[in-house]
Design an enzyme around this catalytic site. Structure first.
Site, PDB file in Angstrom:
ATOM      1  N   LYS A  70       0.852  -1.193   0.000  1.00  0.00           N
ATOM      2  CA  LYS A  70       0.000   0.000   0.000  1.00  0.00           C
ATOM      3  C   LYS A  70       0.885   1.240   0.000  1.00  0.00           C
ATOM      4  CE  LYS A  70      -4.036  -1.782   2.434  1.00  0.00           C
ATOM      5  NZ  LYS A  70      -4.515  -2.133   3.754  1.00  0.00           N
ATOM      6  N   GLU A 115     -19.788  -8.897   7.634  1.00  0.00           N
ATOM      7  CA  GLU A 115     -20.882  -8.280   8.386  1.00  0.00           C
ATOM      8  C   GLU A 115     -21.882  -9.312   8.906  1.00  0.00           C
ATOM      9  OE1 GLU A 115     -19.149  -5.261   5.610  1.00  0.00           O
ATOM     10  OE2 GLU A 115     -19.925  -7.296   5.322  1.00  0.00           O
ATOM     11  N   ARG A 146     -25.958  -5.727   4.566  1.00  0.00           N
ATOM     12  CA  ARG A 146     -25.379  -7.008   4.158  1.00  0.00           C
ATOM     13  C   ARG A 146     -25.677  -8.096   5.185  1.00  0.00           C
ATOM     14  NH1 ARG A 146     -19.385  -6.108   2.005  1.00  0.00           N
ATOM     15  NH2 ARG A 146     -20.207  -7.102   0.170  1.00  0.00           N
TER      16      ARG A 146
END
Length: 631
Positions: free
Chosen positions: A284, A370, A398
């Protein structure tokens, strides 16, 4: 920063990129990285993840015949290099602004955006669907899912892998899954030996040798020994056994910043039949030292000077609702040792950093999962503890079945702290919390509180925590009017609203932070204003009283009007046999684009001026017009 670009301005589409030499592709990567950094620093947006996908994006568009071959990105916030190379470079200054480029892939924006992805873990399912459809239509095309290591933590990714590895209509699907792993450290596994092994394992020689050996050994005891040796030999150098077990040919890990490793490996995999899996390791923030050192801070920065990096603002920003929640969580955990904090991979976003540091044994980040987060909370609640699930409104969608089946049906005392309720601005329709009022208030036994400001938000959370059934507290992104929460853990009277302004003729019932623009509009109209606070249970006594004392009712909420708090008020009046006219103001029945949140609210008529205009348009300025509207 960097040199004057010479190659990037000539890339109008990936077809131009495919004409470049390997050396030119490396120069293009440098130019593209510079462009991403300079562009995001002037608009704000996602940075770390996009700096990490520069070479991978170039390699994919070089090797695959896009848009005929389908690339599905997951999560969508790593697609800026993809947008820049697919004809949208000159629109990048409009990124995430009203009428501008979306920060995520969108099918209606470009034929190169094959699937809209802003939430995670959908790519493998979608790419598999595309591969199966291509075969049914007799079209020869490749489907590629590029999935981040965070998105691989969700059950949906494994459901899709499991399904992709089996035959569809008798044949395995031709698809490639690229795992973009930016969590692993690059140095140990990705040396010269690994690069060689990856190329070897992706090549035809290895496959042919493996298949040939299997045929020869099929009927001898050596077959089982050879199979085990192969598994163990591969297991020694690659963590790919699980993907092989699911029916994929696993290759990697390889260095995702090395075009000399990426391109030949992708070319080998492109021409293979059946499900392929390539594991690439990236970093990243790659190429920008400040982002490499702190990828979290540079995940989604606002505007900044690349030469200086992120600076602390001169005036401290207003306390956000997220920070109010974070402070309350720590204070309540201090006061009650039963409290457990749960987040589905949104520690920073949900304001749980301090809680994690102070109460590590009671903090659980379950990854981007989730559904699991909600049922996990239900299990904790079964044992007498008090879970608080910090989850964005849009992400709770979700886990809707788990909310009903595992929490509400069993009446378990789980607190849902719903951040990002209402419009969210630059992230747009995928992240807006427009539906939670409608989808939560129909669930029996569920409580739902919409605090009007920061002080009330803290009280609402304490109120929810004290109940013996599930309660959600919805609050928006960013700061409110700036009320300072008390340090105590005081609560609100359950199910009761309050009149904040006494006026005449019209009563405005405000749910949540829109109380303040409603008060402003009411000053000009001399209307009554109630801060309703509770959507469920609705304060029906207050609703009925205001309906009897006024000629009209106006409801205001930052959520969809269909099935929202306004609908709840109409149902209550109907049940009480009252015919007072109701004007329900809220988000319209369409998806709201990305843009500045204040501007979007104004466009939806939910600022003070919009509320005032809507009331005047419906009920006029004089009492007689209301009577007429009633007839």
């Amino acid at each position: 920063m960097g040199m004057t670009p010479t190659l990037l301005p000539a890339i109008a589409s990936p077809a131009d990129l495919r004409r470049l030499s390997r050396a030119e592709l490396k120069q293009l990567a440098t130019e593209l990285r510079d462009f991403v950094l300079n562009s995001v620093s002037t608009t704000g947006g996602h940075l770390s993840s996009n700096l990490g996908t520069v070479e991978l994006t170039i390699a994919l568009h070089f090797v695959f015949d896009t848009p005929h071959d389908r690339l599905v990105w997951d999560v969508g916030h790593q697609t800026y290099p993809h947008k820049i190379l697919t004809g949208r470079r000159e629109r990048m200054p409009s990124l995430r602004q009203l009428g501008g480029l979306s920060g995520f892939p969108r099918r209606d924006e470009s034929p190169y955006d094959t699937f809209g992805t802003a939430h995670s873990s959908t790519s493998i399912s979608a790419a598999l669907g595309m591969a199966v459809a291509a075969r049914q239509k007799g079209e020869h095309r490749r489907s590629v899912a590029i999935i981040g290591d965070g998105a691989m933590t969700a059950g949906m990714a494994f459901e899709a892998l499991n399904n992709a590895g089996v035959a569809h209509a008798g044949l395995p699907a031709d698809m490639l899954v690229v795992l973009n792993d930016n969590d692993m450290s690059i140095s140990p596994p990705v040396g010269a030996l690994n690069k060689y092994l990856a190329r070897l394992m992706s090549g035809n020689f290895y496959t042919a040798a493996r298949e040939g050996a299997k045929q020869v050994l099929k009927h001898t005891p050596l077959y089982e020994l050879a199979r085990r040796f192969e598994e163990h030999a591969k297991g020694m150098v690659v963590p790919g056994t699980i993907f092989e077990e699911l029916g994929f040919n696993y290759v990697g890990p390889i260095d995702g910043h090395d075009l000399d490793a990426l391109i030949p490996t992708l070319e080998n995999l492109r021409d293979k039949k059946g499900p392929q899996f390539l594991h690439v390791v990236t970093k990243k923030g790659y190429g920008y030292k400040l982002a490499e050192a702190d990828p979290v801070a540079y995940h989604g920065p606002g505007k900044f000077d690349p030469a200086r990096g992120l600076q602390k603002p001169a005036t401290p920003p207003k306390t956000t609702f997220t920070q109010v929640f974070g402070q309350w969580l720590c204070d309540m955990a201090d006061a009650d040792e039963r409290l457990v904090g749960i987040t589905p991979a949104m520690r920073e976003g949900s304001g749980m950093v301090e809680f994690h540091q102070r109460f590590p044994q009671r903090y659980h980040d379950v990854g981007i999962a989730e559904q699991h987060a909600v049922t996990f909370a239900a299990g904790i609640a079964c044992e007498g503890l008090k879970p608080v699930v910090a989850i964005y409104s849009t992400f709770l969608q979700r886990a809707y079945d788990q909310l009903i089946h595992d929490v509400a049906l069993q009446n378990l005392p789980v607190v849902f702290a719903l951040d990002r309720a209402g419009l969210v601005g630059a992230d747009g329709a995928t992240h807006a919390g427009a539906y939670d009022i409608a989808y939560l208030r129909c669930i029996p036994g569920m409580g739902l509180i919409a605090p009007a400001d920061e002080a009330e938000c803290r009280q609402a959370l304490s109120t929810a925590f004290g109940r013996d059934h599930p309660v959600a507290v919805r609050y928006p992104r960013g700061a409110g009017v700036g009320t300072v929460p008390a340090r105590d853990l005081s609560t609100l009277p359950w199910g009761q609203g309050e009149v904040r302004r006494q006026g005449q003729r019209i009563a405005v019932l405000a749910f949540g932070t829109l109380l303040y623009p409603a008060l402003e509009a009411a000053e000009r109209l001399d209307a009554t204003v109630a801060n309703m606070r509770f959507i469920k249970p609705l304060d029906t006594a207050l609703v009925e009283r205001l309906a009897r004392e006024h000629e009209a009712i106006v409801t205001v909420e930052e959520g969809c009007t269909m099935g929202g708090a306004g609908s709840a008020v109409m149902e209550a009046l109907h049940a009480a046999g009252l015919t007072t006219p109701v004007l329900a103001l809220g988000l319209p029945d369409r998806y709201i684009e990305h843009g500045d949140p204040a501007k979007l609210l104004s466009m939806c008529g939910l600022d003070a001026a919009g509320i005032e205009q809507a009331i005047l348009k419906r009920f006029g300025a004089r009492p007689s017009l209301i009577k007429a509207a009633n007839l």
